[in-house]
Design an enzyme around this catalytic site. Sequence first.
Site, mmCIF file in Angstrom:
data_model
loop_
_atom_site.group_PDB
_atom_site.id
_atom_site.type_symbol
_atom_site.label_atom_id
_atom_site.label_comp_id
_atom_site.label_asym_id
_atom_site.label_seq_id
_atom_site.Cartn_x
_atom_site.Cartn_y
_atom_site.Cartn_z
ATOM 1 N N ARG A 193 44.142 48.913 49.691
ATOM 2 C CA ARG A 193 43.942 47.643 50.396
ATOM 3 C C ARG A 193 44.862 47.615 51.606
ATOM 4 O O ARG A 193 46.029 47.983 51.516
ATOM 5 C CB ARG A 193 44.226 46.438 49.484
ATOM 6 C CG ARG A 193 43.149 46.152 48.451
ATOM 7 C CD ARG A 193 41.858 45.661 49.109
ATOM 8 N NE ARG A 193 40.795 45.416 48.148
ATOM 9 C CZ ARG A 193 39.876 46.289 47.794
ATOM 10 N NH1 ARG A 193 39.922 47.515 48.298
ATOM 11 N NH2 ARG A 193 38.928 45.960 46.945
ATOM 12 N N GLU B 25 47.550 47.687 65.534
ATOM 13 C CA GLU B 25 48.834 48.380 65.630
ATOM 14 C C GLU B 25 48.703 49.857 65.277
ATOM 15 O O GLU B 25 49.279 50.722 65.937
ATOM 16 C CB GLU B 25 49.862 47.739 64.679
ATOM 17 C CG GLU B 25 50.194 46.301 64.986
ATOM 18 C CD GLU B 25 49.331 45.320 64.214
ATOM 19 O OE1 GLU B 25 49.688 44.131 64.185
ATOM 20 O OE2 GLU B 25 48.312 45.754 63.639
ATOM 21 N N HIS C 126 36.824 52.382 55.926
ATOM 22 C CA HIS C 126 36.710 51.975 54.527
ATOM 23 C C HIS C 126 35.681 52.841 53.786
ATOM 24 O O HIS C 126 34.699 52.359 53.222
ATOM 25 C CB HIS C 126 36.336 50.497 54.405
ATOM 26 C CG HIS C 126 36.760 49.890 53.098
ATOM 27 N ND1 HIS C 126 36.684 48.555 52.828
ATOM 28 C CD2 HIS C 126 37.268 50.459 51.967
ATOM 29 C CE1 HIS C 126 37.118 48.306 51.605
ATOM 30 N NE2 HIS C 126 37.479 49.450 51.069
#
Length: 383
Positions: free
Chosen positions: A230, A259, A271
């Site tokens: 996660r 970032e 993902h």
Amino acid sequence: MYNVKLYNKISKVGLDDLDPAKYTCAEDFTDYDAVLVRSAKLHDVEFPKNLRCIARAGAGVNNIPIDRCSEEGIVVFNTPGANANAVKELVICALLLASRKVVQGANWVKGLKGTPDIGPAAEKGKSTYAGPEIAGKKLGIIGLGAIGVKVANAAVGLDMEVWGYDPYLSVDGALKLDRSVKHVTELDEIFANCDYITIHVPLNADTKNTISAEAIEKMKDGVRVINLARGELVDTKAMAKALESGKVAAYVSDFASDEILEQENAITLPHLGASTPESEDNCAKMAVYEITEYLEKGTIRNSVNFPNLKVPYEGGYRICMIHKNIPNMIASITSVVRCNIENMGNRSKGDYAYTIIDTAEAPTEANLDELRAIEGMISVCTI
């Protein structure tokens, strides 16, 4: 007939396990008994009064309002282990990507299109993308659940020295874990000793930012970190600073953030952890099984908000009750049931409990209303 509302695309392999004589599936139901969902966010969904369960075809349930479901007596299932092999394989891939600069090298070679003598030209640049082997290195695994155990055993097979941290390691997990894995009791041992670190824990208030600036400071210089669990388990701002300074040599994540995308030594995937046809089929089949077992027999298996409970069901009359876990609840229930009790089971989990009672005769609606009126009772249904 039971109505099952579908969110996202659910594998047909799983849906085929639903008996068409008992179940109807659709995406546009407004009144439904069960939900099958993958990643769709349900926090703002107003559920119908007769919704009894939600099955998430996957492990994480952050897209489901667990607290509200508990208050409304809606059982939430997930499918632990169904996608474990898919994620394990990607973790092994990530270990290699973090070491060998395969992605960076491949992207560089693409830019050589049209270069004369492209073969030798490409080979001249290979030293820029050299990286260490993983054999003989220490791999720290945070979380030894279904995925973590598989990763540990696979890494042992790749000649890595594996360290594992999990204060909640189950007996089943311990039995499946290769005996060479070093099980540590302090997370700081992972940070201080391991060359590679991969995290496999659920996201909650306790685990958010497990990989923080403070944690990174405790790690070895040049550590390589993997997060396919996660996104919020890692403080991305702290990770970006660590990548810039070289404290972290490489970071592979399955979750995009501005970032991290700016960092040369970071690889971000879209993902992909459980994105295999096998995983989607396995998750859908398990989710369907959980729903049918609950609706047809009252069995709860792999619930994240209520206790697991299975009472052998041979047909007849069954009363299923979800209630608060408070003193004298069983006495209150049995004093109200007006039928002969042939079998029963009860389990609790935190603030909630679940009771099944089999009776010789069909309970009357008036009797069921008496049960619903008991203080602390959340839901009562019959099979």
